[in-house]
Design an enzyme around this catalytic site. Sequence first.
Site, PDB file in Angstrom:
ATOM      1  N   ALA A 105      -5.728   1.652  -2.905  1.00 12.29           N
ATOM      2  CA  ALA A 105      -4.724   1.438  -1.868  1.00 12.29           C
ATOM      3  C   ALA A 105      -3.791   2.631  -1.687  1.00 12.29           C
ATOM      4  CB  ALA A 105      -3.900   0.194  -2.198  1.00 12.29           C
ATOM      5  N   GLN A 138      -2.551   6.078  -0.604  1.00 10.26           N
ATOM      6  CA  GLN A 138      -2.883   7.065   0.427  1.00 10.26           C
ATOM      7  C   GLN A 138      -1.961   8.261   0.275  1.00 10.26           C
ATOM      8  OE1 GLN A 138      -3.304   5.507   4.416  1.00 10.26           O
ATOM      9  NE2 GLN A 138      -3.395   3.438   3.579  1.00 10.26           N
ATOM     10  N   MET A 175       0.847  -1.165   0.000  1.00 12.14           N
ATOM     11  CA  MET A 175       0.000   0.000   0.000  1.00 12.14           C
ATOM     12  C   MET A 175       0.900   1.238   0.000  1.00 12.14           C
ATOM     13  SD  MET A 175      -2.676   1.318   2.937  1.00 12.14           S
ATOM     14  CE  MET A 175      -3.037  -0.315   3.385  1.00 12.14           C
ATOM     15  N   PRO A 176       0.887   2.021  -1.081  1.00  9.57           N
ATOM     16  CA  PRO A 176       1.717   3.228  -1.136  1.00  9.57           C
ATOM     17  C   PRO A 176       1.170   4.324  -0.227  1.00  9.57           C
ATOM     18  CG  PRO A 176       1.022   2.544  -3.331  1.00  9.57           C
ATOM     19  CD  PRO A 176       0.262   1.736  -2.352  1.00  9.57           C
ATOM     20  N   PHE A 177       2.073   4.972   0.476  1.00  8.67           N
ATOM     21  CA  PHE A 177       1.738   6.129   1.293  1.00  8.67           C
ATOM     22  C   PHE A 177       2.625   7.269   0.824  1.00  8.67           C
ATOM     23  CE2 PHE A 177       2.190   9.022   4.824  1.00  8.67           C
ATOM     24  CZ  PHE A 177       0.894   9.136   5.296  1.00  8.67           C
TER      25      PHE A 177
END
Length: 78
Positions: free
Chosen positions: A38, A40, A1-3
């Site tokens: 996914a 964020q 999940m990229p933030f």
Amino acid sequence: MPFVSIRISGSATKDQKAGIVADVTQSLVQRLGKNPAAVQIVIEEVSTENYGAGGQLLVDRDAPKTLTQEDAHAEPSR
């Protein structure tokens, strides 16, 4: 999940921030194959009074310069 965390000096409009979120999300989808749901993203607006560069606060660097008494009597530059 990229933030993704983005900091900007000053402020941006809601529309500008929405565009940034859409663009960054699309880039991660296209380049890394990430699921857009996914991704964020947090955008932090940093006051120019709380941000310095080159030994000076941005608020002071970007402020319009006022004429001093000496400037009023100086020879005009050509």
